[in-house]
Design a protein around this motif. Structure first.
Motif, PDB file in Angstrom:
ATOM      1  N   ARG A 181     -32.516 -17.521  44.119  1.00  0.00           N
ATOM      2  CA  ARG A 181     -31.763 -17.043  42.945  1.00  0.00           C
ATOM      3  C   ARG A 181     -31.214 -18.218  42.138  1.00  0.00           C
ATOM      4  NH1 ARG A 181     -28.515 -13.568  46.668  1.00  0.00           N
ATOM      5  NH2 ARG A 181     -30.043 -12.001  47.309  1.00  0.00           N
ATOM      6  N   MET A 206     -34.007 -19.693  40.090  1.00  0.00           N
ATOM      7  CA  MET A 206     -34.377 -18.821  38.973  1.00  0.00           C
ATOM      8  C   MET A 206     -33.299 -18.755  37.902  1.00  0.00           C
ATOM      9  SD  MET A 206     -37.263 -17.414  38.876  1.00  0.00           S
ATOM     10  CE  MET A 206     -36.899 -16.222  37.594  1.00  0.00           C
ATOM     11  N   ILE A 259     -36.752 -18.859  31.007  1.00  0.00           N
ATOM     12  CA  ILE A 259     -37.060 -19.148  32.413  1.00  0.00           C
ATOM     13  C   ILE A 259     -38.222 -18.267  32.863  1.00  0.00           C
ATOM     14  CG2 ILE A 259     -36.199 -19.038  34.794  1.00  0.00           C
ATOM     15  CD1 ILE A 259     -33.415 -19.715  33.704  1.00  0.00           C
ATOM     16  N   GLY A 260     -38.172 -17.003  32.426  1.00  0.00           N
ATOM     17  CA  GLY A 260     -39.221 -16.052  32.789  1.00  0.00           C
ATOM     18  C   GLY A 260     -40.610 -16.477  32.323  1.00  0.00           C
ATOM     19  N   LEU A 304     -41.221 -19.244  35.219  1.00  0.00           N
ATOM     20  CA  LEU A 304     -41.155 -18.831  36.617  1.00  0.00           C
ATOM     21  C   LEU A 304     -41.262 -17.321  36.734  1.00  0.00           C
ATOM     22  CD1 LEU A 304     -37.998 -20.875  37.728  1.00  0.00           C
ATOM     23  CD2 LEU A 304     -40.383 -21.526  38.026  1.00  0.00           C
ATOM     24  N   PHE A 306     -40.532 -14.303  39.444  1.00  0.00           N
ATOM     25  CA  PHE A 306     -39.726 -14.147  40.651  1.00  0.00           C
ATOM     26  C   PHE A 306     -39.834 -12.714  41.145  1.00  0.00           C
ATOM     27  CE2 PHE A 306     -35.085 -14.124  42.340  1.00  0.00           C
ATOM     28  CZ  PHE A 306     -35.518 -14.434  43.624  1.00  0.00           C
ATOM     29  N   ILE A 336     -42.211 -17.414  42.496  1.00  0.00           N
ATOM     30  CA  ILE A 336     -41.298 -17.466  43.631  1.00  0.00           C
ATOM     31  C   ILE A 336     -41.268 -16.078  44.254  1.00  0.00           C
ATOM     32  CG2 ILE A 336     -38.937 -17.956  44.371  1.00  0.00           C
ATOM     33  CD1 ILE A 336     -38.601 -19.721  41.905  1.00  0.00           C
TER      34      ILE A 336
END
Ligand code: ADP
Ligand code: MG
Length: 221
Positions: free
Chosen positions: A49, A52, A77-78, A81, A83, A161
């Protein structure tokens, strides 16, 4: 260059005396494939977490592509990465399985035909195309996991991730997921897999990080 860098990062949940992540320094290169293992409560999910940007460290620094993670918005971020949380139910929000996968693709500006093709490719790969009109909420845990994985994989992030990705799924789907992750890895996409499932993760990583009590106890390349 460091893709994700953690420098002396600590995080303590409110009301807790001991840190869930305690002075962790780690750097992940772009395209690296890493397994993170350790007992329950050792801080693996909290570390994910933090990486991310869903939690902010109270101490230390985290950078993504050499830029402080707090300077990014979550959608930014998305784009880098993907998640998948330990509990897939927390990630489902759409009124149909299809829309769950289509949402991010539309948001990325993909054309309708392309969205349909990608949704079909992933949902049929995991044998849930027949469930496309179902409410995700009503699915089994394993099916929910497949929907969330489809939605994230379809976005083709630079690094994935995955927090205990095999927890709810049967042997058949596990094999299919592994095959897909091997393919993703071969395409140079980074993988960070948090797991207890050594059989599953075997062959999927080149680096193994072992956590205990919020600390990195071993980091083997
Ligand atoms: N939302 C939360 N609130 C308070 N404490 C939490 C929360 N999530 C995890 N913890 C605590 O943080 C520690 C690390 O947990 P976690 O990161 O979930 O470990 P792991 O994923 O390795 O099982 C544990 O002591 C756990 O009880
Ligand atoms: Mg966990």
């Amino acid at each position: 260059m460091c893709f994700i860098c953690l420098d002396s990062v600590s995080f303590t949940y409110e009301g807790k005396k001991t840190p869930a992540v305690n002075d962790v320094s780690l750097s992940f290169a772009a395209g690296e494939s890493v397994a993170i293992v350790g007992l329950n409560g050792s801080g693996k999910s909290t570390l994910a977490r933090l990486m991310m940007g869903l939690l902010r460290p109270q101490k230390g620094k985290i950078t993504l592509s050499d830029r402080p993670i707090e300077e990014y918005s979550l959608p930014e971020i998305g784009r880098k990465l993907g998640f998948v949380l330990q509990n897939p139910s927390l990630m489902l929000f759409s009124t149909s399985v299809y829309n769950e996968v289509a949402f991010g693709l539309k948001w990325k500006g993909k054309k309708r035909q392309e969205v349909e093709q990608i949704c079909y490719n992933y949902l049929s790969y995991f044998d849930i195309w027949d469930l496309r009109d179902e409410l995700p909420f009503n699915l089994s845990q394993g099916q929910k996991q497949m929907v969330v994985l489809s939605a994230i994989l379809a976005l083709e992030p630079e690094c994935l991730i995955l927090d205990e990705p095999t927890k709810n799924i049967d042997g058949y789907r596990k094999k299919k997921l592994k095959k897909l992750l091997l393919d993703i890895r071969a395409r140079g996409i980074g993988l960070v897999i948090i797991t207890h499932d050594y059989d599953f993760v075997d062959g999927l990583y080149t680096r193994k990080i072992y956590m205990a009590d919020g600390k990195v106890m071993a980091d083997e390349h």
